[in-house]
Design a protein around this motif. Structure first.
Motif, PDB file in Angstrom:
ATOM      1  N   LYS B  19       0.847  -1.186   0.000  1.00  0.00           N
ATOM      2  CA  LYS B  19       0.000   0.000   0.000  1.00  0.00           C
ATOM      3  C   LYS B  19       0.885   1.238   0.000  1.00  0.00           C
ATOM      4  CE  LYS B  19      -3.605   2.037   2.747  1.00  0.00           C
ATOM      5  NZ  LYS B  19      -4.863   2.313   2.228  1.00  0.00           N
ATOM      6  N   PRO B  20       0.661   2.166  -0.911  1.00  0.00           N
ATOM      7  CA  PRO B  20       1.507   3.357  -0.948  1.00  0.00           C
ATOM      8  C   PRO B  20       1.201   4.268   0.230  1.00  0.00           C
ATOM      9  CG  PRO B  20      -0.283   3.575  -2.496  1.00  0.00           C
ATOM     10  CD  PRO B  20      -0.396   2.196  -1.903  1.00  0.00           C
ATOM     11  N   VAL B  21       2.215   5.011   0.646  1.00  0.00           N
ATOM     12  CA  VAL B  21       2.012   5.985   1.708  1.00  0.00           C
ATOM     13  C   VAL B  21       0.999   7.007   1.218  1.00  0.00           C
ATOM     14  CG1 VAL B  21       3.196   7.591   3.233  1.00  0.00           C
ATOM     15  CG2 VAL B  21       4.443   5.673   2.241  1.00  0.00           C
ATOM     16  N   SER B  22       0.075   7.360   2.074  1.00  0.00           N
ATOM     17  CA  SER B  22      -0.946   8.312   1.658  1.00  0.00           C
ATOM     18  C   SER B  22      -0.349   9.704   1.501  1.00  0.00           C
ATOM     19  CB  SER B  22      -2.080   8.365   2.674  1.00  0.00           C
ATOM     20  OG  SER B  22      -2.954   9.398   2.301  1.00  0.00           O
ATOM     21  N   LYS B  23      -0.300  10.135   0.264  1.00  0.00           N
ATOM     22  CA  LYS B  23       0.205  11.486   0.028  1.00  0.00           C
ATOM     23  C   LYS B  23      -0.764  12.233  -0.858  1.00  0.00           C
ATOM     24  CE  LYS B  23       4.307  10.178  -0.999  1.00  0.00           C
ATOM     25  NZ  LYS B  23       5.433   9.424  -0.975  1.00  0.00           N
ATOM     26  N   ALA B  24      -2.010  11.781  -0.768  1.00  0.00           N
ATOM     27  CA  ALA B  24      -3.020  12.354  -1.641  1.00  0.00           C
ATOM     28  C   ALA B  24      -3.018  13.872  -1.553  1.00  0.00           C
ATOM     29  CB  ALA B  24      -4.384  11.810  -1.280  1.00  0.00           C
ATOM     30  N   ARG B  25      -2.920  14.380  -0.332  1.00  0.00           N
ATOM     31  CA  ARG B  25      -3.026  15.818  -0.181  1.00  0.00           C
ATOM     32  C   ARG B  25      -1.830  16.541  -0.792  1.00  0.00           C
ATOM     33  NH1 ARG B  25      -5.426  13.362   2.939  1.00  0.00           N
ATOM     34  NH2 ARG B  25      -7.531  13.411   2.193  1.00  0.00           N
ATOM     35  N   SER B  26      -0.633  16.017  -0.500  1.00  0.00           N
ATOM     36  CA  SER B  26       0.549  16.680  -1.020  1.00  0.00           C
ATOM     37  C   SER B  26       0.596  16.586  -2.540  1.00  0.00           C
ATOM     38  CB  SER B  26       1.807  16.072  -0.418  1.00  0.00           C
ATOM     39  OG  SER B  26       1.983  14.766  -0.920  1.00  0.00           O
ATOM     40  N   ALA B  27       0.238  15.407  -3.044  1.00  0.00           N
ATOM     41  CA  ALA B  27       0.293  15.228  -4.486  1.00  0.00           C
ATOM     42  C   ALA B  27      -0.723  16.122  -5.191  1.00  0.00           C
ATOM     43  CB  ALA B  27       0.047  13.777  -4.848  1.00  0.00           C
ATOM     44  N   ALA B  28      -1.781  16.470  -4.470  1.00  0.00           N
ATOM     45  CA  ALA B  28      -2.814  17.282  -5.080  1.00  0.00           C
ATOM     46  C   ALA B  28      -2.372  18.729  -5.248  1.00  0.00           C
ATOM     47  CB  ALA B  28      -4.089  17.212  -4.253  1.00  0.00           C
ATOM     48  N   LYS B  29      -1.285  19.104  -4.590  1.00  0.00           N
ATOM     49  CA  LYS B  29      -0.760  20.454  -4.791  1.00  0.00           C
ATOM     50  C   LYS B  29      -0.353  20.614  -6.240  1.00  0.00           C
ATOM     51  CE  LYS B  29       1.103  21.326  -0.188  1.00  0.00           C
ATOM     52  NZ  LYS B  29       2.307  21.159   0.617  1.00  0.00           N
ATOM     53  N   LYS B  71      -9.044  10.173  -7.112  1.00  0.00           N
ATOM     54  CA  LYS B  71      -8.348  10.592  -5.903  1.00  0.00           C
ATOM     55  C   LYS B  71      -8.061   9.445  -4.938  1.00  0.00           C
ATOM     56  CE  LYS B  71     -10.154  15.250  -6.252  1.00  0.00           C
ATOM     57  NZ  LYS B  71     -11.024  16.269  -5.679  1.00  0.00           N
ATOM     58  N   THR B  72      -7.753   8.267  -5.464  1.00  0.00           N
ATOM     59  CA  THR B  72      -7.406   7.176  -4.560  1.00  0.00           C
ATOM     60  C   THR B  72      -5.955   7.321  -4.119  1.00  0.00           C
ATOM     61  OG1 THR B  72      -6.571   5.706  -6.288  1.00  0.00           O
ATOM     62  CG2 THR B  72      -8.941   5.604  -5.834  1.00  0.00           C
ATOM     63  N   THR B  73      -5.642   6.631  -3.023  1.00  0.00           N
ATOM     64  CA  THR B  73      -4.275   6.646  -2.495  1.00  0.00           C
ATOM     65  C   THR B  73      -3.289   6.157  -3.552  1.00  0.00           C
ATOM     66  OG1 THR B  73      -5.393   5.865  -0.523  1.00  0.00           O
ATOM     67  CG2 THR B  73      -3.018   6.038  -0.413  1.00  0.00           C
ATOM     68  N   TRP B  74      -3.723   5.174  -4.338  1.00  0.00           N
ATOM     69  CA  TRP B  74      -2.837   4.603  -5.353  1.00  0.00           C
ATOM     70  C   TRP B  74      -2.593   5.571  -6.497  1.00  0.00           C
ATOM     71  CZ3 TRP B  74      -0.561  -0.209  -4.887  1.00  0.00           C
ATOM     72  CH2 TRP B  74      -1.028  -0.996  -3.815  1.00  0.00           C
ATOM     73  N   VAL B  75      -3.662   6.180  -6.993  1.00  0.00           N
ATOM     74  CA  VAL B  75      -3.522   7.050  -8.164  1.00  0.00           C
ATOM     75  C   VAL B  75      -2.695   8.288  -7.825  1.00  0.00           C
ATOM     76  CG1 VAL B  75      -4.794   8.555  -9.749  1.00  0.00           C
ATOM     77  CG2 VAL B  75      -5.602   6.233  -9.323  1.00  0.00           C
ATOM     78  N   LEU B  76      -2.940   8.862  -6.653  1.00  0.00           N
ATOM     79  CA  LEU B  76      -2.255  10.109  -6.306  1.00  0.00           C
ATOM     80  C   LEU B  76      -0.979   9.890  -5.502  1.00  0.00           C
ATOM     81  CD1 LEU B  76      -5.299  12.406  -5.386  1.00  0.00           C
ATOM     82  CD2 LEU B  76      -4.080  12.249  -7.554  1.00  0.00           C
ATOM     83  N   GLY B  77      -0.710   8.650  -5.113  1.00  0.00           N
ATOM     84  CA  GLY B  77       0.448   8.381  -4.263  1.00  0.00           C
ATOM     85  C   GLY B  77       1.734   8.174  -5.033  1.00  0.00           C
ATOM     86  N   ASP B  78       2.667   7.443  -4.411  1.00  0.00           N
ATOM     87  CA  ASP B  78       3.964   7.140  -5.037  1.00  0.00           C
ATOM     88  C   ASP B  78       3.761   6.517  -6.411  1.00  0.00           C
ATOM     89  OD1 ASP B  78       5.449   8.023  -2.978  1.00  0.00           O
ATOM     90  OD2 ASP B  78       5.980   6.041  -2.182  1.00  0.00           O
TER      91      ASP B  78
END
Lengths: 427, 147
Positions: B19-29, B71-78
């Motif tokens: 499971k990728p680290v949740s970075k949805a918010r940061s990646a959304a920048k 906006k899933t953890t996978w799509v927006l994550g690592d």
């Protein structure tokens, strides 16, 4: 239908309050919603939303005593995988109990027992004279160890009149390819899935802890059956198969997206012990009215199967996902519905990029225990609007069917958790 | 609030389907680099051909059957675990608290450039906003993915 007395009672109970409601008989007090709960129905029919449970309501059963049980796809936060509902004044119900800390689909009741399935096991609960479960935390385990590999995991159940229970074990693949759902991947020879899945298994309804070895593979070559019911007229099991997906995705040179959206039909089968409906080797082409060879097994979209496979009893639009089948034996609805079949179509996803379809309950006329004549869409607009249906973004998805003690028709929805009841009101 | 921006693409050899680290918010920048238009156009064609039938035209997936790409953890994550989903396929992994019954087949027969394009398209469609995936990045993950 309503007598003068019952009208009077209805009025007086409204004044006196809910305590006296149980003095009334069900059929005396049911009132359809002004908008028929958003459904489109044939003239003379009405519908009400019995409850909005907010759950993934799969199959539903009404006991001969009138108790409603609903099986949930996954248990509530309180660990309730089965809900018991009680109807009040005008047919609106509230959840009065919940038990069974497992998700699943199948639920079925007799006078004495409530049967319910997880995705691996079948349990039964003793019912008392009032149709209430007496052992909610200690059910008996009727069947155990059924295969669940995520795909087509539902274990739908029904009983015959000779003490047998029938369970669907869906195939854990689309078409038994070497690499499931991968483009161009061919079918595994002598598909090994069929040993323990891709068919209907028969067990005794009163024996406990049965596993595969105790049961019989009643019928094979059925990819996934979610809706099934016993027809008391022909004394025969009928099932609705979910046909295979992705003919275009996996064999784009043989099928375009339009053909892929219309192939294969969702089929109704009248089963006899030992039947083979052909999955994964064949599929049914409704336009050609032929059983075709699957492309994974040497088919090319034109090759007709020469194998001895069971022909469907009736065919319906592709990919519309029939999730419930119910033979109607009540007397509330007009004569033509008696002993015919209602089929709940959960709705498609594999028709894309073509518009999606389904999200309705169909009526299939029967004569002498055989389908007779074209089906008609009976209850439509679970989706909310045609646009939502086309986009595959419906508000509700019909999933379960049950007949009320008065002959009304219950429909569950596993998207928003609404429980519908359809009544006939015309004099 | 959290200084997550610095955790952008790092070639962590994450285990397959970890499971990728949740970075949805940061990646959304807003991504620093612009998204190449050619990559988006090619990615869209690839999406329609290979992904749309399951994940649907709006990327919303199918309830409990096919996972959404919104906006899933996978799509927006690592990017590495995301690339591996396409290289190896995926089944039975819980995604943002939900289980999906269907199988995601492997798309290892697509080229590095094609995988980069389709993922760039997915990461910048359906309400998603995340940096582009480069063919060189896919190539590195593919090389590490081999046993």
């Amino acid at each position: 239908m309503k007598s003068a007395t019952s009208r009077y009672l209805l009025l007086s109970t409204a004044v006196i309050g809910s305590l006296s409601l149980f003095a009334l008989k069900n059929e005396d007090k049911i009132v359809a919603d002004a908008d028929n709960a958003g459904l489109k129905l044939p003239a003379g029919f009405g519908a009400l939303k019995v409850a909005d449970t907010g759950t993934r309501a799969r199959h539903i059963t009404v006991t001969p005593q009138g108790t409603i049980f609903v099986k949930l796809n996954r248990p509530t936060k309180e660990g309730q995988g089965i809900l018991q509902l009680r109807e009040g004044g005008t047919g609106k119900a509230s959840v009065v109990a919940g038990f069974g800390n497992y998700g699943g689909t199948g639920i079925y009741s007799t006078k004495d027992y409530l049967y319910a399935s997880s995705d691996e096991e079948v349990f039964r609960y003793k019912l008392n004279a009032k149709g209430e479960v007496t052992n909610p935390t200690q059910p008996e385990k009727v069947i155990t160890g059924l295969l669940n590999r995520q795909q087509h995991e539902s274990k739908s159940i029904t009983l015959d009149q000779a003490g047998n229970i029938y369970v669907n074990v869906g195939a854990y693949a689309n078409s038994c390819q070497v690499k499931d759902r991968q483009k161009g991947s061919m079918g595994r020879p002598n598909c090994p899935i069929l040993d323990s899945a891709g068919g209907i298994w028969q067990f005794r309804a009163d024996k406990l802890n049965q596993t595969y070895g105790d049961g019989t593979r009643y019928a094979t070559g059925l990819r996934n059956v979610v809706g099934l019911d016993w027809n008391a007229q022909s004394n025969q099991l009928f099932v609705m198969q979910h046909g295979r997906d992705q003919l275009h995705d996996n064999f784009p040179e043989l099928y375009d997206t339009k053909e892929s959206a219309e192939l294969p039909a969702e089929c109704l089968y009248a089963l006899n012990k030992g039947d083979n409906a052909g999955w994964p080797y064949t599929y049914f082409d409704p336009a050609k009215n032929k059983i075709m060879v699957s492309p994974e097994y040497g088919g090319d979209g034109k090759k007709v199967s020469t194998g001895s496979y069971l022909a469907p009893a009736m065919a319906y639009p592709a990919h519309t996902a029939p999730n419930a089948l119910l033979f109607y034996t009540g007397t509330m609805f007009p004569e033509k519905y008696r002993n015919g079949a209602f089929i709940a179509f959960h709705g498609s996803w594999n028709r894309a990029p073509e518009p999606q379809k389904g999200y309705y309950v169909v009526f299939q006329p029967f004569k002498n225990g055989k389908p007779s004549g074209p089906y008609e869409v009976f209850a439509d607009n679970f989706a909310g609007t045609p646009e939502k249906a086309n986009a595959g973004r419906p508000d509700h998805k019909p999933c379960g069917l049950a007949q009320g003690t008065d002959g009304s028709l219950y429909v569950t929805d596993d998207k928003a958790g609404s429980i519908y009841r359809i009544v006939y009101a015309k004099k | 609030m959290f200084v997550l921006g610095a955790l952008a693409w790092a070639a962590t050899p994450a285990a397959a389907q970890k499971k990728p680290v949740s970075k949805a918010r940061s990646a959304a920048k807003p991504a620093a680099a612009a998204i190449p238009a050619a990559s988006l156009a090619l990615g869209k064609t690839l999406y329609v051909q290979n992904c749309l039938s399951c994940h649907q035209a709006d990327g919303g997936g199918v309830d409990r059957i096919n996972a959404p790409l919104t906006k899933t953890t996978w799509v927006l994550g690592d990017k590495a675990p995301l690339v591996k989903v396409l290289l190896n396929g995926m089944q039975g992994v819980e995604i943002d608290g939900e289980r999906y019954a269907n199988v995601m087949p492997a798309f290892d027969y697509l080229t590095d450039q094609q995988l980069a394009d389709v993922l760039t398209y997915v990461r910048n469609s359906f309400g998603n906003k995340a940096s582009a995936v480069k063919a060189t990045e896919v190539k590195a993950v593919r090389a590490a993915n081999k046993k």
